[in-house]
Design a protein around this motif. Structure first.
Motif, mmCIF file in Angstrom:
data_model
loop_
_atom_site.group_PDB
_atom_site.id
_atom_site.type_symbol
_atom_site.label_atom_id
_atom_site.label_comp_id
_atom_site.label_asym_id
_atom_site.label_seq_id
_atom_site.Cartn_x
_atom_site.Cartn_y
_atom_site.Cartn_z
ATOM 1 N N VAL A 44 -1.520 -6.557 13.316
ATOM 2 C CA VAL A 44 -1.851 -5.139 13.512
ATOM 3 C C VAL A 44 -0.978 -4.267 12.618
ATOM 4 C CG1 VAL A 44 -1.729 -3.254 15.177
ATOM 5 C CG2 VAL A 44 -2.779 -5.408 15.835
ATOM 6 N N THR A 45 0.310 -4.587 12.546
ATOM 7 C CA THR A 45 1.233 -3.812 11.697
ATOM 8 C C THR A 45 0.852 -3.948 10.228
ATOM 9 O OG1 THR A 45 2.987 -4.195 13.302
ATOM 10 C CG2 THR A 45 3.649 -3.456 11.111
ATOM 11 N N ARG A 46 0.563 -5.183 9.798
ATOM 12 C CA ARG A 46 0.197 -5.410 8.401
ATOM 13 C C ARG A 46 -1.103 -4.708 8.044
ATOM 14 N NH1 ARG A 46 -1.475 -10.976 7.848
ATOM 15 N NH2 ARG A 46 -3.370 -10.065 8.689
ATOM 16 N N ASP A 47 -2.090 -4.770 8.908
ATOM 17 C CA ASP A 47 -3.366 -4.109 8.639
ATOM 18 C C ASP A 47 -3.224 -2.589 8.628
ATOM 19 O OD1 ASP A 47 -4.525 -6.578 8.411
ATOM 20 O OD2 ASP A 47 -5.350 -6.579 10.463
ATOM 21 N N GLY A 48 -2.345 -2.059 9.469
ATOM 22 C CA GLY A 48 -2.078 -0.613 9.453
ATOM 23 C C GLY A 48 -1.419 -0.184 8.154
ATOM 24 N N ALA A 49 -0.484 -0.998 7.680
ATOM 25 C CA ALA A 49 0.174 -0.691 6.405
ATOM 26 C C ALA A 49 -0.812 -0.787 5.249
ATOM 27 C CB ALA A 49 1.345 -1.638 6.181
ATOM 28 N N GLU A 50 -1.758 -1.721 5.344
ATOM 29 C CA GLU A 50 -2.760 -1.869 4.285
ATOM 30 C C GLU A 50 -3.667 -0.646 4.196
ATOM 31 O OE1 GLU A 50 -6.164 -5.070 2.865
ATOM 32 O OE2 GLU A 50 -5.064 -5.382 4.716
ATOM 33 N N ARG A 51 -3.987 -0.043 5.330
ATOM 34 C CA ARG A 51 -4.830 1.168 5.324
ATOM 35 C C ARG A 51 -4.107 2.351 4.694
ATOM 36 N NH1 ARG A 51 -6.768 -0.728 10.456
ATOM 37 N NH2 ARG A 51 -5.066 0.332 11.503
ATOM 38 N N VAL A 52 -2.790 2.418 4.855
ATOM 39 C CA VAL A 52 -2.010 3.550 4.347
ATOM 40 C C VAL A 52 -1.612 3.356 2.889
ATOM 41 C CG1 VAL A 52 0.124 4.862 4.685
ATOM 42 C CG2 VAL A 52 -1.151 4.055 6.653
ATOM 43 N N ALA A 53 -1.496 2.106 2.455
ATOM 44 C CA ALA A 53 -1.032 1.809 1.097
ATOM 45 C C ALA A 53 -2.022 2.362 0.066
ATOM 46 C CB ALA A 53 -0.889 0.298 0.911
ATOM 47 N N PRO A 54 -1.518 2.882 -1.057
ATOM 48 C CA PRO A 54 -2.416 3.438 -2.077
ATOM 49 C C PRO A 54 -3.192 2.342 -2.794
ATOM 50 C CG PRO A 54 -0.167 3.456 -2.866
ATOM 51 C CD PRO A 54 -0.117 3.010 -1.432
ATOM 52 N N ASP A 55 -4.408 2.684 -3.203
ATOM 53 C CA ASP A 55 -5.223 1.746 -3.981
ATOM 54 C C ASP A 55 -4.842 1.788 -5.458
ATOM 55 O OD1 ASP A 55 -6.631 1.121 -1.706
ATOM 56 O OD2 ASP A 55 -8.179 2.625 -2.083
ATOM 57 N N ASN A 56 -4.516 2.986 -5.935
ATOM 58 C CA ASN A 56 -4.213 3.182 -7.344
ATOM 59 C C ASN A 56 -3.062 4.178 -7.449
ATOM 60 O OD1 ASN A 56 -4.480 4.406 -10.095
ATOM 61 N ND2 ASN A 56 -6.086 2.867 -10.211
ATOM 62 N N VAL A 57 -2.070 3.849 -8.259
ATOM 63 C CA VAL A 57 -0.884 4.698 -8.394
ATOM 64 C C VAL A 57 -1.237 6.052 -8.994
ATOM 65 C CG1 VAL A 57 1.374 4.874 -9.494
ATOM 66 C CG2 VAL A 57 0.615 2.689 -8.616
ATOM 67 N N THR A 58 -2.135 6.059 -9.957
ATOM 68 C CA THR A 58 -2.492 7.302 -10.636
ATOM 69 C C THR A 58 -3.090 8.322 -9.674
ATOM 70 O OG1 THR A 58 -2.986 5.962 -12.562
ATOM 71 C CG2 THR A 58 -3.713 8.222 -12.627
#
Length: 112
Positions: free
Chosen positions: A70-84
């Protein structure tokens, strides 16, 4: 004779008033930041794509395994897809904040 007597008298002077051009430079700079931010958000070069934060799935079971997933999946939703895109949105927000601050400064009548 004290040290204070030897100091030169400080004259009270008014702070310099900003010229018309200097007063509007933050608006132009803020508009430029918004434009650059919009361009960066629009173009997403694949070289700056972020890797998948969770390339392998866990097979752990139990409470701890579920909490980790659950923690990992939550972090994946918040993490950016592209830095730019994130840099572009940050620049656009900074430009909008600069414009808002300058306009509020002008409305309030505060002079530098």
């Amino acid at each position: 004779m004290s040290v204070a007597d030897k100091l030169p008298a400080l004259k009270r002077h008014r702070p310099p008033v900003a010229t018309h051009r200097e007063r509007w430079k933050p608006l132009a700079f803020g508009a430029g930041l918004i434009a650059v931010g919009a361009l960066l958000s629009r173009f997403r070069p694949s070289a700056l794509d972020m890797p998948n934060p969770s390339p392998m799935r866990d097979v752990r079971s139990g409470r701890i395994g579920k909490a980790v997933r659950v923690t990992r999946d939550g972090a994946e939703r918040v993490a950016p897809d592209n830095v730019t895109t994130k840099i572009g949105s940050s620049l656009a927000i900074a430009g909008a904040a600069m414009i808002a601050a300058r306009l509020l400064d002008e409305v309030s009548g505060h002079r530098r």
